[in-house]
Design a protein around this motif. Structure first.
Motif, PDB file in Angstrom:
ATOM      1  N   ASP A 157     -56.371  34.321 -66.941  1.00 47.41           N
ATOM      2  CA  ASP A 157     -55.689  33.495 -67.930  1.00 47.41           C
ATOM      3  C   ASP A 157     -55.225  34.344 -69.113  1.00 47.41           C
ATOM      4  N   TYR A 207     -49.549  26.172 -62.984  1.00 48.12           N
ATOM      5  CA  TYR A 207     -49.387  24.743 -63.264  1.00 48.12           C
ATOM      6  C   TYR A 207     -48.071  24.189 -62.724  1.00 48.12           C
ATOM      7  N   THR A 237     -57.392  21.845 -59.656  1.00 42.89           N
ATOM      8  CA  THR A 237     -57.478  22.519 -60.957  1.00 42.89           C
ATOM      9  C   THR A 237     -56.354  23.555 -61.145  1.00 42.89           C
ATOM     10  N   TYR A 238     -55.455  23.613 -60.184  1.00 39.79           N
ATOM     11  CA  TYR A 238     -54.349  24.586 -60.249  1.00 39.79           C
ATOM     12  C   TYR A 238     -54.865  26.018 -60.404  1.00 39.79           C
ATOM     13  N   SER A 239     -56.044  26.271 -59.831  1.00 44.48           N
ATOM     14  CA  SER A 239     -56.642  27.614 -59.928  1.00 44.48           C
ATOM     15  C   SER A 239     -56.291  28.419 -58.696  1.00 44.48           C
ATOM     16  N   HIS A 295     -54.074  30.791 -62.780  1.00 42.28           N
ATOM     17  CA  HIS A 295     -53.651  29.391 -62.657  1.00 42.28           C
ATOM     18  C   HIS A 295     -52.151  29.359 -62.441  1.00 42.28           C
TER      19      HIS A 295
END
Ligand SMILES: N[C@@H](CCC(=O)N[C@@H](CS)C(=O)NCC(=O)O)C(=O)O
Ligand SMILES: [Fe+2]
Length: 293
Positions: free
Chosen positions: A163, A207, A15-17, A205
């Motif tokens: 975020d 990405y 989840t790219y967390s 995150h």
């Protein structure tokens, strides 16, 4: 007393967390921020690999969990807050405005009996509320925009901004979820950028633009100088135009309808039915105007 917590990030490739353990070297107390409960939407399987890796680290470092914190109700993964509470007994917390997010989503899921009162967490933080991690002072800033309930945790010289801003080469979070607002996100970002220049910023995150390796730490000074969405915008209106144009092109996160029903319930999975299996519920045609993949 030290104002400098140790911060360890745990990157979840699916989840790219980034999940964090923030600890006070003086007292060995720590907070866990934004832990992920693993979920594979293809098979419907859940797992606790991420959360168990965090627990393992905590055990090896001889830390004691004082807080299990979420920055916002996530739209792309399940929160492991409940699982970690069950394992550690530590209290869970999130921003107070989560009740407004619960109101929105209980309507979307048509769950009139769902208690939209935040009772699923041990503590609901108000704007400006202070707490501590061991001997390190911590403070909550409301940072709405990506979601209504988003908050920033400022713990010593480190801010967990999740975020709002991503790494400078990756820009900022989207603001098109129900209750989101690009203008409010811009104002929240300005508040974060008003922290001292040397403040360490930890994003939620990464990405991995252009295929680079995952990164999650920057500073206020770096973000002001080079964030690709922020450095080139002079005004809120300019930012809102860029943000809204980009958001129109982004498909919804693949797990948004899976995740919100769990995360509005504090990360608790639905109760098993008579056959011992848990089930999710999906609204159709509920998120108007979303781009298709
Ligand atoms: N492709 C990802 C997208 C996840 C997503 O939308 N992430 C949010 C944060 S929860 C975001 O701000 N994304 C910004 C972007 O993709 O530019 C997924 O399906 O999970
Ligand atoms: Fe998010």
């Amino acid at each position: 007393m030290t104002g400098k917590p140790d911060v360890t990030g745990f990157f979840d490739k699916r989840t790219y967390s980034i999940q964090y353990v923030v600890s006070d070297p003086a007292t060995r107390k720590c907070a866990v921020i934004d832990p992920v409960l693993d979920f594979d939407e293809k098979s419907g399987s859940t797992a606790t690999r991420n959360a168990d890796a965090i627990l393992d680290y905590i055990r090896k470092q001889d830390l004691e969990v004082e807080w299990i914190l979420d920055t916002h109700p996530h739209a792309d993964h399940f929160s492991a807050a409940r699982y970690l509470k069950q394992k550690t007994g530590a209290p869970t917390a999130i921003g107070k405005k989560v009740t407004e997010v619960q109101q929105l989503w209980k309507a979307i899921y048509n769950r009139p009996d769902f208690p939209a009162d935040g009772s699923q967490w041990d503590r609901l933080f108000a704007e400006g509320q202070t707490f501590s991690v061991g001997s390190i002072p911590a403070k909550v800033l409301f940072s709405p925009g990506h979601t209504l309930a988003s908050i920033t945790y400022v713990i010593g010289d480190a801010a967990f901004i999740h975020d709002t801003l991503f790494m400078p080469d990756s820009g900022t979070a989207r603001a098109d979820f129900p209750g989101g607002s690009a203008a409010r996100l811009w104002r929240s970002i300005q508040e974060i950028l008003a922290l001292p220049d040397e403040t360490r910023l930890f994003t939620g995150h990464d990405y991995q633009p252009n295929g680079r390796g995952p990164l999650w730490e920057s500073t206020v000074a770096e973000q002001k100088a080079t964030n690709i969405h922020v450095a080139k915008c002079r005004t809120e209106a300019e930012y809102v135009a860029i943000r809204e144009a980009r958001d129109k092109t982004l498909p919804m996160p693949k797990l948004i309808l899976h995740a919100l029903q769990v995360n509005m319930n504090g990360g608790l999975l639905p109760e098993p039915e008579a056959n011992g299996k848990r089930y999710l519920k999906f609204p159709l045609d509920a998120l108007d105007g979303a781009a298709w993949e």
